[in-house]
Design a protein around this motif. Structure first.
Motif, PDB file in Angstrom:
ATOM      1  N   GLN A  74       0.805  -1.215   0.000  1.00 43.75           N
ATOM      2  CA  GLN A  74       0.000   0.000   0.000  1.00 43.75           C
ATOM      3  C   GLN A  74       0.841   1.270   0.000  1.00 43.75           C
ATOM      4  O   GLN A  74       0.303   2.375   0.062  1.00 43.75           O
ATOM      5  N   LYS A  75       2.182   1.107  -0.026  1.00 44.43           N
ATOM      6  CA  LYS A  75       3.108   2.246   0.066  1.00 44.43           C
ATOM      7  C   LYS A  75       2.765   3.106   1.276  1.00 44.43           C
ATOM      8  O   LYS A  75       2.651   4.336   1.192  1.00 44.43           O
ATOM      9  N   ASP A  76       2.610   2.453   2.396  1.00 43.40           N
ATOM     10  CA  ASP A  76       2.113   3.083   3.626  1.00 43.40           C
ATOM     11  C   ASP A  76       3.256   3.255   4.631  1.00 43.40           C
ATOM     12  O   ASP A  76       3.689   2.281   5.258  1.00 43.40           O
ATOM     13  N   PRO A  77       3.757   4.480   4.837  1.00 47.32           N
ATOM     14  CA  PRO A  77       4.837   4.692   5.813  1.00 47.32           C
ATOM     15  C   PRO A  77       4.390   4.461   7.252  1.00 47.32           C
ATOM     16  O   PRO A  77       5.210   4.132   8.110  1.00 47.32           O
ATOM     17  N   ILE A  78       3.095   4.616   7.511  1.00 49.36           N
ATOM     18  CA  ILE A  78       2.594   4.431   8.880  1.00 49.36           C
ATOM     19  C   ILE A  78       2.761   2.968   9.306  1.00 49.36           C
ATOM     20  O   ILE A  78       3.242   2.671  10.396  1.00 49.36           O
ATOM     21  N   ALA A  79       2.359   2.050   8.443  1.00 53.18           N
ATOM     22  CA  ALA A  79       2.496   0.622   8.757  1.00 53.18           C
ATOM     23  C   ALA A  79       3.970   0.236   8.881  1.00 53.18           C
ATOM     24  O   ALA A  79       4.356  -0.559   9.748  1.00 53.18           O
ATOM     25  N   ALA A  80       4.809   0.808   8.009  1.00 55.42           N
ATOM     26  CA  ALA A  80       6.240   0.497   8.068  1.00 55.42           C
ATOM     27  C   ALA A  80       6.850   0.992   9.370  1.00 55.42           C
ATOM     28  O   ALA A  80       7.684   0.300   9.985  1.00 55.42           O
ATOM     29  N   LEU A  81       6.453   2.188   9.814  1.00 57.61           N
ATOM     30  CA  LEU A  81       6.969   2.715  11.085  1.00 57.61           C
ATOM     31  C   LEU A  81       6.455   1.900  12.271  1.00 57.61           C
ATOM     32  O   LEU A  81       7.173   1.714  13.266  1.00 57.61           O
ATOM     33  N   ALA A  82       5.228   1.408  12.162  1.00 53.95           N
ATOM     34  CA  ALA A  82       4.697   0.549  13.230  1.00 53.95           C
ATOM     35  C   ALA A  82       5.518  -0.736  13.322  1.00 53.95           C
ATOM     36  O   ALA A  82       5.834  -1.220  14.419  1.00 53.95           O
TER      37      ALA A  82
ATOM     38  N   ALA B 215       7.368   7.674   2.648  1.00 48.57           N
ATOM     39  CA  ALA B 215       7.034   9.003   3.177  1.00 48.57           C
ATOM     40  C   ALA B 215       7.529  10.091   2.233  1.00 48.57           C
ATOM     41  O   ALA B 215       6.827  11.086   1.975  1.00 48.57           O
ATOM     42  N   ARG B 216       8.726   9.928   1.722  1.00 46.71           N
ATOM     43  CA  ARG B 216       9.245  10.902   0.754  1.00 46.71           C
ATOM     44  C   ARG B 216       8.371  10.931  -0.499  1.00 46.71           C
ATOM     45  O   ARG B 216       8.040  12.004  -1.020  1.00 46.71           O
ATOM     46  N   GLU B 217       8.000   9.750  -0.969  1.00 45.25           N
ATOM     47  CA  GLU B 217       7.189   9.651  -2.181  1.00 45.25           C
ATOM     48  C   GLU B 217       5.836  10.325  -1.988  1.00 45.25           C
ATOM     49  O   GLU B 217       5.292  10.931  -2.915  1.00 45.25           O
ATOM     50  N   ALA B 218       5.306  10.228  -0.744  1.00 47.39           N
ATOM     51  CA  ALA B 218       3.994  10.823  -0.454  1.00 47.39           C
ATOM     52  C   ALA B 218       4.116  12.273   0.004  1.00 47.39           C
ATOM     53  O   ALA B 218       3.091  12.928   0.263  1.00 47.39           O
ATOM     54  N   GLY B 219       5.333  12.781   0.124  1.00 43.90           N
ATOM     55  CA  GLY B 219       5.529  14.138   0.606  1.00 43.90           C
ATOM     56  C   GLY B 219       5.211  14.294   2.082  1.00 43.90           C
ATOM     57  O   GLY B 219       4.901  15.397   2.548  1.00 43.90           O
ATOM     58  N   ASP B 220       5.282  13.197   2.827  1.00 37.53           N
ATOM     59  CA  ASP B 220       4.985  13.207   4.267  1.00 37.53           C
ATOM     60  C   ASP B 220       6.278  13.497   5.023  1.00 37.53           C
ATOM     61  O   ASP B 220       6.998  12.591   5.452  1.00 37.53           O
ATOM     62  N   SER B 221       6.594  14.774   5.209  1.00 37.15           N
ATOM     63  CA  SER B 221       7.877  15.168   5.799  1.00 37.15           C
ATOM     64  C   SER B 221       7.994  14.742   7.268  1.00 37.15           C
ATOM     65  O   SER B 221       9.085  14.411   7.736  1.00 37.15           O
ATOM     66  N   ARG B 222       6.887  14.722   7.996  1.00 38.39           N
ATOM     67  CA  ARG B 222       6.944  14.365   9.419  1.00 38.39           C
ATOM     68  C   ARG B 222       7.369  12.910   9.580  1.00 38.39           C
ATOM     69  O   ARG B 222       8.260  12.591  10.383  1.00 38.39           O
ATOM     70  N   ARG B 223       6.770  12.037   8.817  1.00 35.82           N
ATOM     71  CA  ARG B 223       7.123  10.618   8.943  1.00 35.82           C
ATOM     72  C   ARG B 223       8.475  10.319   8.287  1.00 35.82           C
ATOM     73  O   ARG B 223       9.195   9.415   8.721  1.00 35.82           O
TER      74      ARG B 223
ATOM     75  N   ALA C 152      10.866  11.144  10.955  1.00 33.72           N
ATOM     76  CA  ALA C 152      10.876  10.109  11.994  1.00 33.72           C
ATOM     77  C   ALA C 152      11.667   8.885  11.532  1.00 33.72           C
ATOM     78  O   ALA C 152      12.449   8.296  12.301  1.00 33.72           O
ATOM     79  N   ALA C 153      11.468   8.512  10.272  1.00 36.01           N
ATOM     80  CA  ALA C 153      12.197   7.355   9.742  1.00 36.01           C
ATOM     81  C   ALA C 153      13.690   7.646   9.644  1.00 36.01           C
ATOM     82  O   ALA C 153      14.536   6.798   9.976  1.00 36.01           O
ATOM     83  N   GLN C 154      14.026   8.882   9.200  1.00 37.23           N
ATOM     84  CA  GLN C 154      15.439   9.246   9.065  1.00 37.23           C
ATOM     85  C   GLN C 154      16.132   9.271  10.431  1.00 37.23           C
ATOM     86  O   GLN C 154      17.292   8.865  10.559  1.00 37.23           O
ATOM     87  N   GLU C 155      15.431   9.738  11.449  1.00 41.31           N
ATOM     88  CA  GLU C 155      16.014   9.761  12.791  1.00 41.31           C
ATOM     89  C   GLU C 155      16.324   8.346  13.275  1.00 41.31           C
ATOM     90  O   GLU C 155      17.334   8.107  13.935  1.00 41.31           O
ATOM     91  N   ARG C 156      15.453   7.408  12.952  1.00 42.27           N
ATOM     92  CA  ARG C 156      15.724   6.008  13.305  1.00 42.27           C
ATOM     93  C   ARG C 156      16.990   5.521  12.603  1.00 42.27           C
ATOM     94  O   ARG C 156      17.861   4.882  13.217  1.00 42.27           O
ATOM     95  N   LEU C 157      17.085   5.818  11.316  1.00 42.62           N
ATOM     96  CA  LEU C 157      18.238   5.350  10.550  1.00 42.62           C
ATOM     97  C   LEU C 157      19.528   5.993  11.039  1.00 42.62           C
ATOM     98  O   LEU C 157      20.587   5.332  11.081  1.00 42.62           O
ATOM     99  N   ASP C 158      19.463   7.269  11.403  1.00 39.30           N
ATOM    100  CA  ASP C 158      20.655   7.942  11.922  1.00 39.30           C
ATOM    101  C   ASP C 158      21.147   7.272  13.207  1.00 39.30           C
ATOM    102  O   ASP C 158      22.354   7.190  13.451  1.00 39.30           O
TER     103      ASP C 158
END
Length: 910
Positions: A783-791, A816-824, A827-833
């Protein structure tokens, strides 16, 4: 003539004399001993001595715990800044004035020795002159007594500020009263030394030997020494000298029984310890070395109440606190040493003396008592009655002492009515020793006796033992179907009572279930095992079925049910007295269920607990336990920790290949090294794993193949993902949901929508948090869903699975980048860092306009972005410089950059 329940008389051969010879501690021993000093305690005690508000430190602890060695270390620690005076107390009955200061008294004029104040001042002046202006430290050793006159001088030195004192005593009550008052008033600090914990012992043994030490070796040495540093040091030195503790592939392992040399340094310690004891106490200790462990009431009768009480008071006897109070020697090494000193005649005489007071009764003896009797009889050259020997051998097998088991049944020849039972015991003993070919041979040799016997249950047990052993020898499994079919015909043809027939059928059922599990036929085995588990009329059959069922449920997607079932089995076994046919099946199933659900940390807790209770039997199964730990780390993505444990496990399994699992250790090492980016080591172990073909269970082979494919995938083998997908489809067809789900998870790092649909469908049929992560990730990718991936990433973080968390975070970042969802995306980038600091190689990299770097390209890019040159990268990866250049070219081309400087500016790569 002494006999053992009607057996033969002992040999008159005299054992070796223990004498009083002493062995000098060599340079290597001294180097090893220096490693057994706890440097943190040295530093802390020295800091206490340097405090301005204290007069010194009292160091307390039992004999051999290292008080004197600590004092010497502190003396070395303070060398150059302090003047140290070593003083010694005397016996409790001392009456010699100034005995502690005899050397200083010898320097004084005879005329001045009659005036106490003159003595005090003269001695003080002499000590100050020797000190040359340095602070003075008095070390008072060998408590408990210091004469009154010496104490007066010491107190003057302390209160005048001339000196500080370091007192060594077993307990504070041994200290002179004046010093005791200083301790109570807080003017003396106290450092309590305790025996080493298992963790401390492992650290110090590793430092002393200079390399990795198998946990099984640490357990054996720690148990035998009781954690006493002095004894542990002597034991390590002695076993290295004997070759029992040896280095194999950079790992120190135990190979053989821990036997003590009567002329060794450790024996000297025992001799010194016993030198001051009364003849009654010494004889009581000798008896206890042979009794080993028995109910307190039996020990009291055998030793005499007064002797037993004195031994307990003197610290030799330990009494358990359970309902049936057991007594044993507090320090196991004393018993081991004494057994080596005593001759056969002496052992026989002590035995005769004991049974004249406490006649043995087989019906009343518990396992440890029976084994003690058997070991005692063997050491004394006696022959046990066959019935007693067989009972002792069964207990020896149950308590993982194959050597004693084989000794017990060695005298039961093939013509004896108990020959078949003896052969089954031998088979079990050889299986513990991982000598599976010998186990098969023992049962093949008695085939005619088994088939012609009147006891149908014994025959069925022979069949079950034979089929179980055949699983581990080349081509052995091919014989099993015919053996089982013939056995069922034989049982059905016998005209026996209903109960015997039913019991024989159940034994053959268990053999059949075991074979099905071996072949991976879990769906076929499940109904019969579940039916057996429900049969509460036969607890033994029920629990044996349940033990296998833990494995079956773990593979069929019922992992949490398998974990709960394990707990049920353990609870029912605790109070039942039932011994399972395969005692470790359900533990292996638990390890798999915990690991596959992502609960790897709990798995490690279980295995560490198992290791801590294994004692000397750890040499037989320590390798397989540490392999389990290594598998848990590998599945969890902790490659560095996995390699450390797996190398130790492999070293043990190369010497005793329990369940033919050495090849599994190689497979896990291949993946673990790939996870940390060590391609050359990963390739080496991958080749070792793929080159060996040994009989093994379907589960072990499946796990090993999964690790090999994952290792190949990490090293950019283009065929690896497809091979994992093929494995998944084969498992789905056979109902093996759990392993199918894991293969799909590994195969879909760069998967397509149909693959993610299959991952969701299969994983939804599993239990546990890892299944939930797989479902969420599959849904996110569909579903290209960043919310489910973050969960999913959040669940992985809770399980401390950084590799899985990073993969889910990368997916979340891309979507999230593809959807333009900067907040998520943030959040994902902070995890990777955060994760990039703990993961040598990311399993997946964020995409820039759908650019995909391979694992090897990503590894090169990360190293280059950290400033490493091509040659340094090549050395680190174990490849050529030309290969690195080729990968960098591909990285620059895919990312649309032309320099290392631009590469270092790309956040997700660095």
């Amino acid at each position: 003539m002494t006999t053992v329940w009607g057996g033969a008389s002992p040999s008159t051969e005299k054992g070796g004399e223990h004498g009083s010879q002493r062995r000098a501690m060599g340079a290597e021993d001294r180097r090893r001993w220096s490693s057994f000093i706890r440097q943190d305690v040295v530093a802390e005690t020295a800091a206490e001595l340097l405090r301005s508000d204290t007069h010194g430190v009292a160091v307390t602890g039992p004999r051999g715990v290292g008080k004197t060695t600590l004092a010497r270390s502190i003396e070395t620690y303070l060398a150059g800044t302090h003047h140290v005076v070593r003083l010694f107390g005397a016996g409790l009955d001392t009456t010699v004035p100034y005995g502690t200061l005899a050397l200083y008294m010898a320097r004084l004029p005879q005329l001045g020795q009659d005036f106490p104040m003159a003595v005090i001042h003269r001695i003080t002046e002499n000590i100050c002159a020797e000190a040359g202006g340095k602070p003075v430290l008095l070390i008072l050793d060998d408590m408990p007594s210091v004469d009154t006159q010496s104490m007066g001088v010491l107190m003057h030195l302390i209160f005048s500020g001339t000196a500080k004192i370091l007192v060594l005593a077993r307990q504070t009550s041994d200290m002179p009263e004046d010093l005791l008052w200083l301790l109570k008033d807080g003017l003396l600090s106290e450092t309590q030394l305790e025996n080493l914990s298992w963790v401390e012992a492992r650290k110090l043994i590793g430092m002393a030997l200079g390399g990795s030490v198998a946990a099984s070796a640490v357990t054996a040495l720690h148990t035998c020494s009781g954690g006493n540093p002095l004894v542990l040091h002597a034991l390590v030195s002695e076993q290295v000298g004997r070759g029992t503790l040896l280095k194999h592939n950079a790992t120190w392992v135990i190979h053989g029984e821990l036997r003590l040399d009567p002329s060794s340094f450790l024996s000297d310690l025992v001799q010194s310890r016993l030198a001051g004891e009364s003849s009654q106490v010494r004889k009581g200790i000798e008896k206890m070395s042979l009794i080993r462990r028995a109910p307190l009431s039996v020990v009291m009768d055998a030793l005499g109440h007064d002797v037993a009480a004195e031994m307990e008071e003197r610290g030799y006897l330990k009494v358990s606190t359970g309902a049936r109070r057991y007594a044993s020697l507090r320090q196991p090494y004393i018993g081991e040493t004494l057994r080596g000193w005593l001759s056969q005649d002496e052992k026989a005489a002590l035995y005769a003396e004991m049974i004249s007071v406490v006649p043995p009764d087989l019906a009343l003896l518990r396992s440890h008592e029976l084994l003690a009797i058997a070991a005692w009889a063997h050491d004394a050259g006696m022959t046990l009655l066959p019935e007693v020997a067989l009972a002792a051998a069964k207990e020896a097998v149950r308590l993982v002492d194959p050597g004693l088991a084989l000794k017990c049944v060695a005298t039961i020849d093939s013509s004896h009515p108990l020959a078949l039972q003896a052969a089954l015991i031998k088979r079990s003993a050889y299986s513990i020793l991982a000598d599976y070919a010998r186990a098969v041979l023992v049962l093949d040799e008695i085939r005619d006796t088994a088939e012609a016997g009147n006891d149908i249950c014994e025959y069925a047990s022979w069949v079950a033992g034979l089929t179980s052993s055949l699983l581990w020898v080349p081509d052995g499994h091919e014989r099993i179907p015919a053996i089982l079919a013939k056995a069922r015909e034989h049982v059905e043809a016998e005209n026996v009572e209903f109960s015997s027939h039913g019991r024989a059928v159940k034994i053959l059922n268990l053999a059949t279930f075991e074979f099905q599990v071996y072949r991976g036929q879990f769906v076929e085995a499940a109904p019969g095992l579940e039916e057996g588990f429900k049969d509460r009329s036969d607890p033994e059959y029920r629990l044996n079925c349940a033990s296998l069922l833990v494995h079956v449920w773990a593979v069929l997607g019922r992992e949490l049910d398998a974990i709960e079932l394990f707990e049920t089995i353990e609870s029912e076994l605790e109070n039942s007295g039932i011994v399972l046919r395969q005692t470790d099946f359900h533990l292996h199933g638990l390890v798999l269920a915990l690991t596959w659900t992502g609960q790897w940390q709990k798995c490690l807790e279980v295995l560490n607990s198992v290791m801590s209770t294994m004692a000397q039997s750890s040499q037989y199964s320590g390798g397989i336990v540490e392999l389990g730990m290594g598998l848990a780390y590998t599945y969890a993505g902790w490659g560095s920790e996995a390699t450390e444990v797996l190398l130790v496990a492999a070293a043990q399994l190369e010497m005793r290949d329990t369940y033919n699992t050495c090849v599994l250790a190689y497979s896990a090492l291949a993946l673990a090294f790939a996870q940390v980016g060590n391609s050359s080591e990963a390739a080496m172990y991958l080749a070792l794993a793929q080159a060996r073909e040994v009989p093994g269970t379907w589960i072990n082979r499946a796990v090993g193949e999964f690790f090999c494919k994952m290792a190949s995938n990490w090293m950019d083998d283009p065929n690896a993902s497809g091979q994992m997908m093929e494995s998944a489809l084969a498992d789905i067809a056979c109902g093996r949901v759990t392993t199918a789900s894991m293969s799909l998870f590994g195969a879909t790092a760069y998967g397509a929508r149909p693959q993610f649909e299959l991952l969701e469908q299969v994983s939804s049929r599993r239990q546990g948090p890892m299944a939930e992560i797989s479902v969420l990730l599959a849904q996110a990718c569909q579903q290209k869903d960043p919310i489910a991936a973050l969960a999913a990433a959040n669940l992985a973080e809770g399980l401390n699975l950084p590799a899985v968390e990073s993969r889910c975070s990368v997916v979340a970042l891309d979507f999230a980048r593809e959807a333009g969802d900067s907040r998520r995306a943030r959040a994902a980038q902070e995890r990777l860092d955060r994760l990039v600091l703990s993961i040598p190689m990311m399993p997946l990299v964020p995409q820039s306009e759908r650019v995909r770097l391979t694992q090897r390209e990503l590894q090169v890019a990360k190293l280059a972005s950290r400033g490493l040159g091509n040659r340094a990268i090549a050395e680190k990866m174990g490849v050529s410089v030309r290969t690195v250049e080729g990968h960098l070219y591909q990285v620059f081309d895919k990312l649309g950059i032309s320099s290392r400087k631009e590469l270092m500016q790309i956040r997700e790569v660095s």
